[in-house]
Design a protein around this motif. Structure first.
Motif, short mmCIF file in Angstrom:
data_model
loop_
_atom_site.label_atom_id
_atom_site.label_comp_id
_atom_site.label_asym_id
_atom_site.label_seq_id
_atom_site.Cartn_x
_atom_site.Cartn_y
_atom_site.Cartn_z
N ASP A 235 -13.69 90.61 -101.76
CA ASP A 235 -13.35 90.65 -103.76
C ASP A 235 -14.28 89.69 -103.68
O ASP A 235 -14.40 88.76 -103.41
N PRO A 236 -15.85 89.96 -104.59
CA PRO A 236 -16.40 89.58 -105.66
C PRO A 236 -15.58 88.99 -107.15
O PRO A 236 -16.01 87.79 -107.08
N ASP A 237 -14.11 88.74 -107.45
CA ASP A 237 -13.75 88.70 -108.44
C ASP A 237 -12.95 87.41 -108.17
O ASP A 237 -12.15 86.21 -108.64
N VAL A 238 -12.63 86.88 -106.40
CA VAL A 238 -12.14 85.78 -105.85
C VAL A 238 -12.41 84.96 -106.05
O VAL A 238 -14.06 84.11 -105.82
N SER A 239 -12.08 83.69 -106.87
CA SER A 239 -12.69 82.16 -106.90
C SER A 239 -13.22 81.22 -105.58
O SER A 239 -13.25 82.09 -104.28
N VAL A 240 -14.31 80.49 -105.39
CA VAL A 240 -15.12 79.94 -104.39
C VAL A 240 -14.39 79.04 -103.81
O VAL A 240 -14.11 79.15 -102.96
N GLY A 241 -13.06 78.49 -104.61
CA GLY A 241 -12.57 77.16 -104.50
C GLY A 241 -11.41 78.10 -103.32
O GLY A 241 -11.31 78.09 -102.19
N ARG A 242 -10.65 79.43 -103.46
CA ARG A 242 -10.28 80.30 -102.01
C ARG A 242 -10.83 80.45 -101.37
O ARG A 242 -10.13 80.70 -100.44
N LYS A 243 -11.99 81.17 -101.47
CA LYS A 243 -12.57 81.90 -100.45
C LYS A 243 -13.37 80.47 -99.81
O LYS A 243 -13.02 80.39 -98.37
N ARG A 244 -13.57 79.27 -100.20
CA ARG A 244 -13.76 78.29 -98.81
C ARG A 244 -12.50 77.81 -98.33
O ARG A 244 -12.70 77.11 -97.60
N GLU A 245 -12.08 77.21 -99.37
CA GLU A 245 -10.30 77.52 -98.70
C GLU A 245 -10.07 78.34 -97.39
O GLU A 245 -9.69 77.88 -96.08
N ILE A 246 -10.21 78.80 -97.33
CA ILE A 246 -10.20 80.51 -96.34
C ILE A 246 -11.48 79.97 -94.60
O ILE A 246 -10.93 80.12 -93.61
N LEU A 247 -11.91 79.96 -95.48
CA LEU A 247 -13.44 79.21 -95.03
C LEU A 247 -12.57 78.07 -94.06
O LEU A 247 -13.21 78.49 -92.93
N GLU A 248 -12.70 77.17 -94.57
CA GLU A 248 -12.61 75.66 -93.63
C GLU A 248 -11.21 75.97 -92.71
O GLU A 248 -10.75 75.32 -91.98
N ARG A 249 -10.27 76.95 -94.07
CA ARG A 249 -8.66 77.02 -92.49
C ARG A 249 -9.19 77.84 -91.60
O ARG A 249 -8.66 77.48 -89.55
N LEU A 250 -9.76 78.44 -91.07
CA LEU A 250 -11.00 79.19 -90.04
C LEU A 250 -11.20 78.50 -88.90
O LEU A 250 -11.59 78.11 -88.10
N GLN A 251 -12.54 76.97 -89.58
CA GLN A 251 -13.76 76.31 -89.30
C GLN A 251 -12.09 75.35 -88.85
O GLN A 251 -12.32 75.24 -86.84
N ARG A 252 -10.99 75.26 -88.96
CA ARG A 252 -9.68 74.10 -88.29
C ARG A 252 -8.97 75.16 -86.86
O ARG A 252 -9.16 74.18 -86.17
N SER A 253 -9.69 76.10 -87.45
CA SER A 253 -8.91 77.22 -86.04
C SER A 253 -9.98 77.10 -84.55
O SER A 253 -9.43 77.29 -83.61
N PHE A 254 -10.88 76.67 -84.79
CA PHE A 254 -11.88 76.53 -83.85
C PHE A 254 -12.94 75.47 -83.81
O PHE A 254 -13.60 75.50 -84.28
N ASN A 255 -12.41 73.82 -83.52
CA ASN A 255 -13.27 72.57 -83.33
C ASN A 255 -14.44 72.66 -83.45
O ASN A 255 -15.36 72.01 -83.88
N ALA A 256 -15.04 73.74 -82.76
CA ALA A 256 -16.66 73.80 -82.61
C ALA A 256 -17.40 73.85 -83.69
O ALA A 256 -18.68 74.54 -83.74
N TYR A 257 -16.95 74.98 -84.05
CA TYR A 257 -17.40 75.54 -85.66
C TYR A 257 -18.24 74.02 -86.78
O TYR A 257 -17.38 73.45 -87.13
N ALA A 258 -19.54 74.02 -86.72
CA ALA A 258 -20.24 72.74 -87.52
C ALA A 258 -20.28 72.97 -89.22
O ALA A 258 -19.69 72.35 -90.11
N TRP A 259 -20.11 74.80 -89.65
CA TRP A 259 -20.45 75.07 -90.98
C TRP A 259 -19.82 76.75 -90.98
O TRP A 259 -20.31 77.13 -89.92
N ILE A 260 -19.66 76.88 -91.85
CA ILE A 260 -18.80 78.61 -92.22
C ILE A 260 -19.27 78.21 -93.17
O ILE A 260 -18.53 77.95 -94.52
N GLY A 261 -20.10 79.50 -93.84
CA GLY A 261 -20.01 80.22 -95.02
C GLY A 261 -20.70 81.75 -95.48
O GLY A 261 -21.37 81.98 -94.69
N ILE A 262 -21.07 81.44 -97.17
CA ILE A 262 -21.46 82.76 -96.99
C ILE A 262 -23.03 82.84 -98.62
O ILE A 262 -23.15 81.65 -98.80
#
Length: 938
Positions: A85-112
């Motif tokens: 959804d393009p209307d969802v805030s960047v902060g909310r998307k960053r929160e989702i991506l950081e939670r995904l990064q925590r699920s696998f400690n080998a992620y160096a960075w996740i972004g769009i």
């Protein structure tokens, strides 16, 4: 000095033989050590090389699986509503991506990155606003999922915390982000630390062995050589073999640039599922000086043994040479004894022309004439004594007669076999032993052959003193004098009584069942073939009955095999009494019997006999202290309508018997052509099912469980579906029994549990609050060794708590499980799995057994819920079941709720949960996820 002179080969024959023996043994040991070491080295090269190749393939499999999981994880994340959804805030998307990064400690960075290639959002706010358009993942990930090979990360190594200051190496996984209207919003990318792959390789490392990971171009991605170095420069043969070999794995020997020769095992990546792989290659190497250490040690041990054998053979040669030189000493001693007057001494004679030979010949000739007569007389006496002992103690009876057939001598065995003493038979004719079974013509032929060939050999029946007739194997020989006149007859007898009895016993065992005394399978086939020959020749009809006892296994399991065997004997007697004397009843084994009824006038005769069998077996059997009864299922095939061969008639009768069991047991069924078609159809279904799992034809559906009080989804039931490429969806009622009977249910059950647990993990990673999912178990799964440990391992490896998996057992399973299965259920309960009793009310389980089981919930079968508002009996059953379950502190779940009236009724009974079409049919995971709630924002 004299002793040393004896050791000199020039002066001593004894020393020559000794040294030659030792030298030969040493040379043989050298040759053997070389051959054994080379053979051992070849075996080590083959076994260790294949082991290295397998381990290399295992490491690649772990890496490919990991890349597949990360690719699927990023693709799933790209489909999340808040990401699309393009209307969802960047902060909310960053929160989702950081939670995904925590699920696998080998992620160096996740972004769009957005459609213009600008960094839109990223974990840790890194690269936001940066121009990423030239990054391969940003440009190539727009159309489909993208996976990039290892590369350096100049920018991120400066942005991310990096105390060491070393260059980061990453692997990219990307997927397009598309909104609900199908419009591209950007590309979601996950950078994975390359150290993740190196850690996998290090975890597989063995001391003394080196592990390499190469790109498909032969560049070193990980290993002892510098990163990105070209393998062709240090191991050209290995790289050439990798490029030219069409095999996925193999091994070879090569001397590398460092001057060392290595044993190398390699494997090539082939991807995992829809992940094609990066073309990575894994190598394992070991210095041959270490790998072939066992061969070198073997050669040293054999050489040491060879030295010891050489010394031993030298000693043996010395001793043997002493024996060769012994005759000279003995001749000297003999000469002394002869000179002293010992004329009976046999002087050894040495051949040759030397002094020793001349001396021994002279002494030997001197005393030979004096001692020869004494020696010959002693030998003759010894021979006569030995012959007498052999004659007397021979285990075969020996009779000697003169030319007129009068017995002149018998041995001890004759007396033991016939019962006659020597005094009773001496001077008499051997006809006193005649049994009367042989004709006059037989004896005439006997004497004709005997006098023409001087010998007769064969089997004769004679009679003992007590009148017992017995068989014996006899050899009669004729002795003649110089003129050819008969002087004696010698007969040697061998009693065949025990052998005949053993042959009869073997013949009986070959044709009859030991337990019941009925014909066995071999004799049944012979009788059936005879019956078919008669029926074909007389245009008659014949019936074959296949009889199987219902639930006989329960008697063996509960009362023991001794009671079961006694009951089988009684059953065999009753079945035999139901047949005519011309008919045959046979036992094939276990509780299976086959009857052959010949010369039928109509099927009514076969029906009469079968009904007679059923009625006879239903009567009580008194077996020891028990009063038992059994029922049979009988299948009948008729010649010639149902087959013209023994094999076909037996098979069709067997099919009809299974039809009788399916129809309720304790009954008779005649064969019909449709039964064979059904058996063929079932076999085809089994064959298709064996390949369905590998071909991805099995999928999981989910049906929600709803709280009666709140209306919320509090659980789900996982249901297996099979989409057949030719016939479409196959009902579980059709293929689950096939899987259980064929043994496929264990493999399918493991796959179902893994799929459900993995789906739970995916939902959890997507931010959903998951609920327990119920998985149905089969009674066959409880028969597996270490079953509880295995399913714990499956769930633990996926990474979800065990209380999110609920295990359902049907009530009918309670009749089949034993004490070991109850122990397994206790282990599952202690491990954190909730156990539920499914389809309650449809089986025959006892309350005494039910209260022993660690059940947390009870499901009322939908057959009772369906008419609950119209059928008083169903209403009473459901009401009683709910009261019973609550009294036993179990949760009650109603199945098959389709109307509001049914829901109101179970609400009044205080049932906790329900599932059915009123709320939702079984749906695939893409729809089931809509019933889950998202976790609240952190």
């Amino acid at each position: 000095m004299r002793w040393l002179s004896r050791l000199n080969p020039r002066n001593s024959l004894r020393a020559q033989i000794s040294f030659a023996s030792g030298a030969i043994a040493l040379l043989l040991s050298l040759a053997l050590s070389y051959y054994a070491a080379e053979n051992s080295k070849n075996q080590i090269e083959k076994s260790e090389g294949e082991s290295f190749a397998r381990r290399a393939a295992s490491m690649l499999d772990v890496l490919d699986r990991g890349m597949f999981e990360r690719s699927r994880e990023i693709q799933n994340a790209a489909t999340l509503e808040d990401i699309r959804d393009p209307d969802v805030s960047v902060g909310r998307k960053r929160e989702i991506l950081e939670r995904l990064q925590r699920s696998f400690n080998a992620y160096a960075w996740i972004g769009i990155c957005d459609v213009q290639g600008k960094g839109l959002v990223g974990t840790g706010k890194y690269l936001e606003g940066k121009d990423l358009a030239k990054r391969p993942w940003c440009s190539k990930g727009r159309d489909r999922a993208y996976l990039g090979d290892m590369h350096d990360a100049l920018l991120l190594s400066k942005l991310l915390p990096n105390p060491s200051g070393e260059m980061f190496y990453l692997v990219d996984v990307a997927a397009p982000v598309i909104d609900k209207q199908g419009k591209l919003q950007g590309v979601l990318c996950g950078h994975i630390f390359w150290k993740w792959a190196e850690e996998v390789l290090d975890s597989k490392k063995t001391p003394g062995m080196d592990t390499f990971l190469l790109s498909q171009d032969g560049l070193v991605l990980s290993g002892p050589e510098p990163a990105r170095s070209d393998l062709a420069k240090v191991a050209p043969l290995t790289l050439r073999t990798l490029r030219q070999s069409g095999q996925r794995s193999g091994y070879l020997l090569e001397t590398w640039a460092d001057g060392k020769t290595y044993l190398i095992g390699y494997a090539k990546s082939s991807g995992y599922r829809d992940y094609p792989g990066m073309g990575w290659i894994s190598l394992m190497r070991e210095d041959v000086t270490q790998a072939f250490t066992p061969a070198r040690q073997l050669r040293q041990r054999i050489l040491a043994m060879g030295v010891m054998l050489g010394l031993m053979f030298a000693w043996l040669g010395w001793m043997m040479a002493g024996r060769i030189a012994g005759p000279i000493t003995r001749i000297s001693q003999a000469a002394d004894k002869v000179a002293a007057g010992e004329l009976t001494y046999d002087v050894p004679m040495q051949q040759g022309n030397g002094e020793v030979a001349h001396l021994s010949t002279a002494i030997h000739d001197m005393v030979g004439s004096l001692t020869r007569e004494i020696s010959e007389r002693r030998k003759a006496e010894e021979g006569l004594r030995l012959s007498a002992e052999v004659f007397a103690n021979n285990s075969e009876a020996i009779v000697i007669t003169d030319a007129s057939n009068a017995i002149v001598m018998v041995n001890r065995a004759f007396t033991e076999i016939t019962g006659y003493s020597d005094r009773e038979v001496l001077g008499k004719n051997p006809r006193i032993l005649a049994s009367g079974r042989h004709t006059k013509e037989f004896y005439q032929g006997f004497f004709t052959v005997l006098h023409s060939h001087n010998q007769w050999r064969g089997e004769i029946w004679n009679k003992r003193k007590n009148g017992e007739v017995f068989p014996e194997w006899i050899t009669v020989s004729v002795l003649r004098d110089e003129r050819g006149e008969v002087t004696h007859y010698i007969a040697v007898y061998l009693d065949l009584s025990e052998r005949k009895k053993e042959e009869e016993r073997i013949q009986y065992l070959a044709n009859y069942d030991v337990l019941t005394g009925l014909p066995n399978r071999y004799l049944l086939n012979d009788r059936l073939e005879q019956g078919l020959s008669y029926a074909q020749g007389h245009q008659a009809r014949l019936a074959v009955m296949f009889i199987d006892l219902d639930h006989f296994k329960n008697i063996n399991d509960s009362l023991g095999h001794d009671i079961g065997d006694a009951l089988l004997k009684m059953v065999a007697d009753r079945l035999k009494q139901c047949l005519r004397r011309s008919d045959t009843i046979a036992r094939l084994g276990g509780d299976e019997f086959v009857a052959v009824i010949g010369d039928l006038n109509s099927e009514d005769e076969a029906t009469f006999i079968a009904e007679k069998m059923i009625a006879s077996l239903m009567q009580q059997f008194d077996v020891g202290e028990y009063q038992l009864s059994v029922t049979p299922s009988i299948g009948v095939s008729i010649y010639p309508e149902d087959g013209e061969t023994a094999t076909l008639l037996l098979r069709n009768a067997d099919l009809a018997m299974y039809r009788a069991k399916d129809a309720g047991r304790n009954r008779l069924e005649y064969y019909e052509a449709a039964m064979n078609a059904k058996a063929v159809q079932r076999l085809q279904l089994e064959n298709d099912l064996r390949s369905a799992l590998a071909k991805g034809q099995l999928t999981m559906y989910y049906q929600p469980k709803v709280s009666v009080s709140s209306g919320e989804v509090v659980g789900m039931e996982a249901l297996l579906r099979w989409s057949h490429p030719q016939i479409g969806f196959v009902s579980p009622a059709d293929f689950i029994p096939v899987a259980e009977e064929s043994g496929l249910i264990n493999e399918i059950g493991d796959w179902v549990l893994h799929q459900v647990a993995m789906q739970q993990r995916i939902w959890l990673s997507q931010g959903y609050r998951i609920v327990p999912v119920a998985v149905n178990l089969s009674v066959r799964q409880f028969g597996q060794k270490n079953f509880a440990e295995k399913i714990q391992s499956i769930v633990r490896n996926v990474g979800i708590p065990t209380h999110f998996i609920e295990l359902e057992l049907t009530e009918s399973m309670l009749m089949d499980i034993g004490g070991d299965s109850i122990r397994v259920m206790d282990q599952l309960n202690e491990a954190g799995f909730d156990l539920s009793l499914d389809d309650f009310g449809t089986g025959y389980s006892s309350l005494s057994r039910l209260k022993l089981l660690p059940m947390k919930s009870l499901k009322i079968d939908q057959s009772f819920v369906r008419d609950i508002d119209t059928d008083e009996n169903d209403e009473a059953i459901v009401n009683a079941t709910a009261v019973l379950a609550h009294a036993m502190e179990m949760k009650v779940i109603a199945e098959g709720v389709e109307t509001q009236a049914q829901l109101d009724f179970i609400r009044d009974l205080h049932c906790e949960e329900y599932q059915g079409y009123l709320f939702c049919r079984p749906v695939p995971e893409s729809i089931a996820v809509t019933y889950l709630q998202r976790e609240s924002a952190i």
